[in-house]
Design a protein around this motif. Sequence first.
Motif, PDB file in Angstrom:
ATOM      1  N   SER A 159       9.745  -4.455  -2.101  1.00 40.56           N
ATOM      2  CA  SER A 159      10.743  -4.003  -3.078  1.00 40.56           C
ATOM      3  C   SER A 159      10.247  -2.755  -3.815  1.00 40.56           C
ATOM      4  O   SER A 159       9.055  -2.668  -4.159  1.00 40.56           O
ATOM      5  N   PRO A 160      11.115  -1.794  -4.071  1.00 41.99           N
ATOM      6  CA  PRO A 160      10.711  -0.592  -4.817  1.00 41.99           C
ATOM      7  C   PRO A 160      10.160  -0.971  -6.181  1.00 41.99           C
ATOM      8  O   PRO A 160      10.622  -1.933  -6.799  1.00 41.99           O
ATOM      9  N   PRO A 161       9.174  -0.239  -6.674  1.00 41.19           N
ATOM     10  CA  PRO A 161       8.575  -0.563  -7.983  1.00 41.19           C
ATOM     11  C   PRO A 161       9.562  -0.317  -9.117  1.00 41.19           C
ATOM     12  O   PRO A 161      10.513   0.446  -9.000  1.00 41.19           O
ATOM     13  N   GLU A 162       9.313  -0.978 -10.243  1.00 39.37           N
ATOM     14  CA  GLU A 162      10.153  -0.800 -11.421  1.00 39.37           C
ATOM     15  C   GLU A 162       9.884   0.553 -12.067  1.00 39.37           C
ATOM     16  O   GLU A 162       8.769   1.081 -12.004  1.00 39.37           O
ATOM     17  N   LEU A 163      10.919   1.086 -12.692  1.00 37.92           N
ATOM     18  CA  LEU A 163      10.814   2.392 -13.344  1.00 37.92           C
ATOM     19  C   LEU A 163       9.681   2.403 -14.362  1.00 37.92           C
ATOM     20  O   LEU A 163       8.915   3.371 -14.442  1.00 37.92           O
ATOM     21  N   ARG A 223       0.809  -1.215   0.000  1.00 40.96           N
ATOM     22  CA  ARG A 223       0.000   0.000   0.000  1.00 40.96           C
ATOM     23  C   ARG A 223       0.847   1.272   0.000  1.00 40.96           C
ATOM     24  O   ARG A 223       0.431   2.307  -0.492  1.00 40.96           O
ATOM     25  N   LYS A 224       2.081   1.143   0.533  1.00 38.43           N
ATOM     26  CA  LYS A 224       2.922   2.335   0.605  1.00 38.43           C
ATOM     27  C   LYS A 224       3.361   2.812  -0.780  1.00 38.43           C
ATOM     28  O   LYS A 224       3.849   3.931  -0.935  1.00 38.43           O
ATOM     29  N   PHE A 225       3.199   1.959  -1.806  1.00 39.84           N
ATOM     30  CA  PHE A 225       3.577   2.338  -3.160  1.00 39.84           C
ATOM     31  C   PHE A 225       2.380   2.747  -4.011  1.00 39.84           C
ATOM     32  O   PHE A 225       2.492   2.878  -5.235  1.00 39.84           O
ATOM     33  N   ALA A 226       1.222   2.969  -3.383  1.00 42.65           N
ATOM     34  CA  ALA A 226       0.000   3.287  -4.134  1.00 42.65           C
ATOM     35  C   ALA A 226       0.160   4.557  -4.957  1.00 42.65           C
ATOM     36  O   ALA A 226      -0.312   4.636  -6.094  1.00 42.65           O
ATOM     37  N   HIS A 227       0.814   5.572  -4.400  1.00 40.40           N
ATOM     38  CA  HIS A 227       1.007   6.830  -5.127  1.00 40.40           C
ATOM     39  C   HIS A 227       1.997   6.692  -6.285  1.00 40.40           C
ATOM     40  O   HIS A 227       2.068   7.566  -7.142  1.00 40.40           O
ATOM     41  N   LEU A 228       2.736   5.581  -6.290  1.00 40.47           N
ATOM     42  CA  LEU A 228       3.770   5.403  -7.310  1.00 40.47           C
ATOM     43  C   LEU A 228       3.320   4.541  -8.482  1.00 40.47           C
ATOM     44  O   LEU A 228       3.697   4.801  -9.628  1.00 40.47           O
ATOM     45  N   VAL A 229       2.506   3.522  -8.191  1.00 42.97           N
ATOM     46  CA  VAL A 229       2.128   2.580  -9.258  1.00 42.97           C
ATOM     47  C   VAL A 229       0.676   2.123  -9.155  1.00 42.97           C
ATOM     48  O   VAL A 229       0.266   1.184  -9.847  1.00 42.97           O
ATOM     49  N   GLY A 230      -0.107   2.775  -8.310  1.00 43.97           N
ATOM     50  CA  GLY A 230      -1.445   2.286  -7.993  1.00 43.97           C
ATOM     51  C   GLY A 230      -2.378   2.057  -9.162  1.00 43.97           C
ATOM     52  O   GLY A 230      -3.277   1.220  -9.079  1.00 43.97           O
ATOM     53  N   MET A 270      -1.040  16.719  -6.640  1.00 47.88           N
ATOM     54  CA  MET A 270       0.214  17.233  -6.082  1.00 47.88           C
ATOM     55  C   MET A 270       0.898  16.159  -5.240  1.00 47.88           C
ATOM     56  O   MET A 270       2.111  15.923  -5.360  1.00 47.88           O
ATOM     57  N   GLU A 271       0.133  15.476  -4.413  1.00 50.38           N
ATOM     58  CA  GLU A 271       0.685  14.430  -3.552  1.00 50.38           C
ATOM     59  C   GLU A 271       1.238  13.269  -4.388  1.00 50.38           C
ATOM     60  O   GLU A 271       2.323  12.752  -4.119  1.00 50.38           O
ATOM     61  N   THR A 272       0.477  12.893  -5.419  1.00 47.59           N
ATOM     62  CA  THR A 272       0.911  11.795  -6.279  1.00 47.59           C
ATOM     63  C   THR A 272       2.193  12.140  -7.026  1.00 47.59           C
ATOM     64  O   THR A 272       3.149  11.358  -7.055  1.00 47.59           O
ATOM     65  N   THR A 273       2.225  13.307  -7.653  1.00 50.58           N
ATOM     66  CA  THR A 273       3.412  13.686  -8.426  1.00 50.58           C
ATOM     67  C   THR A 273       4.627  13.881  -7.535  1.00 50.58           C
ATOM     68  O   THR A 273       5.747  13.551  -7.924  1.00 50.58           O
ATOM     69  N   ASP A 274       4.423  14.390  -6.326  1.00 52.93           N
ATOM     70  CA  ASP A 274       5.528  14.552  -5.386  1.00 52.93           C
ATOM     71  C   ASP A 274       6.181  13.205  -5.111  1.00 52.93           C
ATOM     72  O   ASP A 274       7.411  13.074  -5.109  1.00 52.93           O
ATOM     73  N   SER A 275       5.356  12.186  -4.896  1.00 51.73           N
ATOM     74  CA  SER A 275       5.885  10.846  -4.640  1.00 51.73           C
ATOM     75  C   SER A 275       6.589  10.286  -5.872  1.00 51.73           C
ATOM     76  O   SER A 275       7.672   9.685  -5.779  1.00 51.73           O
ATOM     77  N   ILE A 276       5.987  10.488  -7.033  1.00 55.13           N
ATOM     78  CA  ILE A 276       6.565   9.965  -8.281  1.00 55.13           C
ATOM     79  C   ILE A 276       7.912  10.613  -8.574  1.00 55.13           C
ATOM     80  O   ILE A 276       8.888   9.935  -8.914  1.00 55.13           O
TER      81      ILE A 276
END
Length: 277
Positions: free
Chosen positions: A30-34, A1-8, A57-63
């Motif tokens: 593991s960190p998500p793939e590029l 769930r901690k990677f939801a903003h990155l690859v959700g 804003m929150e999503t792009t900040d994480s990305i």
Amino acid sequence: RKFAHLVGSVVPVVAVEACTEVQEAFGWSSPPELDSVVQHLRQAVQTFDGKEKAAFMETTDSIYGMLSTYPVEDVKACLEKHEVHNWIWHGDGFASASNVFFNDAFMDLTPYVYCIPWELRQHQGLFTDMGVSDKCDLPLILQMMKERNESGGEDCSESTVKRDLHIAVSILNELKSHVSEDMLPELQERLYLPVHHNNHTQLKMAPLLDCTYSDVEWIRQGYELQDLEEGSDDPFFLVHPNVPVSTSEALGVPTLMSRMLDAEEMDFSFGQTDSLT
């Protein structure tokens, strides 16, 4: 769930907290793939909703934070692979690296110039590596405006033309107030000016050295425009009347009178057959 903003939006995300052993067993920690991060960024760009700016804003900040951990060349290649061009958040949407800057312009130049929000300045290293500059290059903005209007890809309403004309004239007036004699020749080679055009749904622009304007001497002599058109083989464009004469003069736009004299000298030199002595 901690990677939801990155690859959700492109990878299934577990909705509950799992113990460390389970996370490691399934590879959830593991960190998500590029590739997945860039695809999620593309989804964010394509689904932007002005009513949800805080969420974007929150999503792009994480990305952007995650993209900063990958090699720059890999990030560039992946963005190109997925055709993600307008990916930098400017507070009210997304734009390309060539349209966003760290410093504000002298006036609002939207949609050609945007400023990186302060909330995202911690990613300055990433943005710089991806081509974002400190401040906009005004002659380049005029060139971008010319290309955008010629492409016909954007709304070509009268209001759009008026907006772009106002921006172009404002940029020229700003350049006039800072130009020096030694930098003028180089500047003239790069500048595009709005020119007279009968179509109100199109802003026509031309290189400065191909433009001309009606100066006081031309008016005093009582010449007509066709007088010059008949005597010149080179195409030229009349500067748009919204551009102040003082601005045309300061930027070194050739006057109608100077073009007339050049044409007359050309005729004289080619027409002379008898010796003058």
